[in-house]
Design a protein around this motif. Structure first.
Motif, PDB file in Angstrom:
ATOM      1  N   GLN A 188       2.239   1.796  -5.231  1.00 20.95           N
ATOM      2  CA  GLN A 188       2.833   2.172  -3.940  1.00 20.95           C
ATOM      3  C   GLN A 188       3.739   3.403  -4.046  1.00 20.95           C
ATOM      4  N   HIS A 192       1.167 -11.230  -3.304  1.00 22.97           N
ATOM      5  CA  HIS A 192       1.011  -9.994  -2.510  1.00 22.97           C
ATOM      6  C   HIS A 192       1.089  -8.766  -3.435  1.00 22.97           C
ATOM      7  N   GLU A 193       2.072  -8.782  -4.344  1.00 23.38           N
ATOM      8  CA  GLU A 193       2.262  -7.617  -5.224  1.00 23.38           C
ATOM      9  C   GLU A 193       1.145  -7.496  -6.265  1.00 23.38           C
ATOM     10  N   HIS A 223      -1.786  -5.800  -4.924  1.00 19.13           N
ATOM     11  CA  HIS A 223      -1.692  -4.329  -4.910  1.00 19.13           C
ATOM     12  C   HIS A 223      -2.282  -3.729  -6.185  1.00 19.13           C
ATOM     13  N   CYS A 283       4.296  -4.997   4.671  1.00 15.20           N
ATOM     14  CA  CYS A 283       4.102  -4.231   3.450  1.00 15.20           C
ATOM     15  C   CYS A 283       4.689  -2.843   3.662  1.00 15.20           C
ATOM     16  N   LEU A 284       5.424  -2.345   2.666  1.00 16.71           N
ATOM     17  CA  LEU A 284       6.046  -1.027   2.800  1.00 16.71           C
ATOM     18  C   LEU A 284       4.997   0.078   2.927  1.00 16.71           C
TER      19      LEU A 284
HETATM   20 NI    NI Z   1       2.770  -4.606  -0.050  1.00 12.93          NI
END
Ligand code: NI
Length: 172
Positions: free
Chosen positions: A51, A136-137, A140, A94-95
């Motif tokens: 990210q 969630h992470e 990614h 989510c960022l």
């Molecule tokens: Ni996220």
């Protein structure tokens, strides 16, 4: 520490699989510190390397910051060892997809192995919010976003709305 730029959808890097960290050195530790500061500044409860444009298998998490017994954790090369059959529903965000929220169902608890910032192998049992965030992470790191857990219809609708909002158009 420095704040890093968070990439957002539709950046293709978010769809790529991150590569394992071979050596936990000062560069990796600095990256983790910068990611933590970036996450706090956003603010968010979790952030994966990809990210901030670094597709390596590492992430930072800090759930429940108001609870002093919970400190931030950095996970390098994390792997889910097992998941509960019980599921939990949580409204995720989510960022990398700002302003978008949707309910996602994931295993209510899981056990995760990882390497810590000192290069030591660790294991951790995660439940409730931490279980949701860690899954969630880790997603990614495999190029998977939380909206990928939704039906195609719902995902397409959300992305369309999101891209329109990004362009500053009125959303109906
Ligand atoms: Ni996220």
């Amino acid at each position: 520490m420095a704040k890093l730029h968070i990439i957002t959808v539709p950046d293709p890097l978010l769809k790529t699989k991150s590569v394992a960290v071979e050596l936990v050195d000062d560069d990796i530790r600095k990256l983790l510190d910068d990611m933590l500061e970036t996450m706090y500044g956003a603010p968010g409860v979790g952030l994966a390397g990809v990210q901030v444009g670094v597709p390596k298998r590492l992430l930072v998490i800090h759930t429940a910051r108001d609870d002093e017994s919970k400190s931030p954790i950095a996970l390098i090369n994390p792997e889910i060892l097992e998941c509960s059959e019980d599921m939990r529903l949580h409204e995720e965000g989510c960022l990398s997809i700002p302003e978008v929220y949707a309910e996602v169902e994931r295993p209510a608890s899981c056990r995760v192995s990882y390497v810590d910032r000192d290069g030591k192998p660790q294991e951790m049992f995660c439940e409730d919010m931490l279980s949701t965030v860690v899954q969630h992470e880790i997603d990614h790191l495999n190029g998977v976003l939380f909206i990928d857990h939704l039906s195609k219809l719902k995902r397409d609708m959300i992305i369309k709305k999101y891209l329109k909002a990004q362009k500053g158009e009125t959303v109906d």
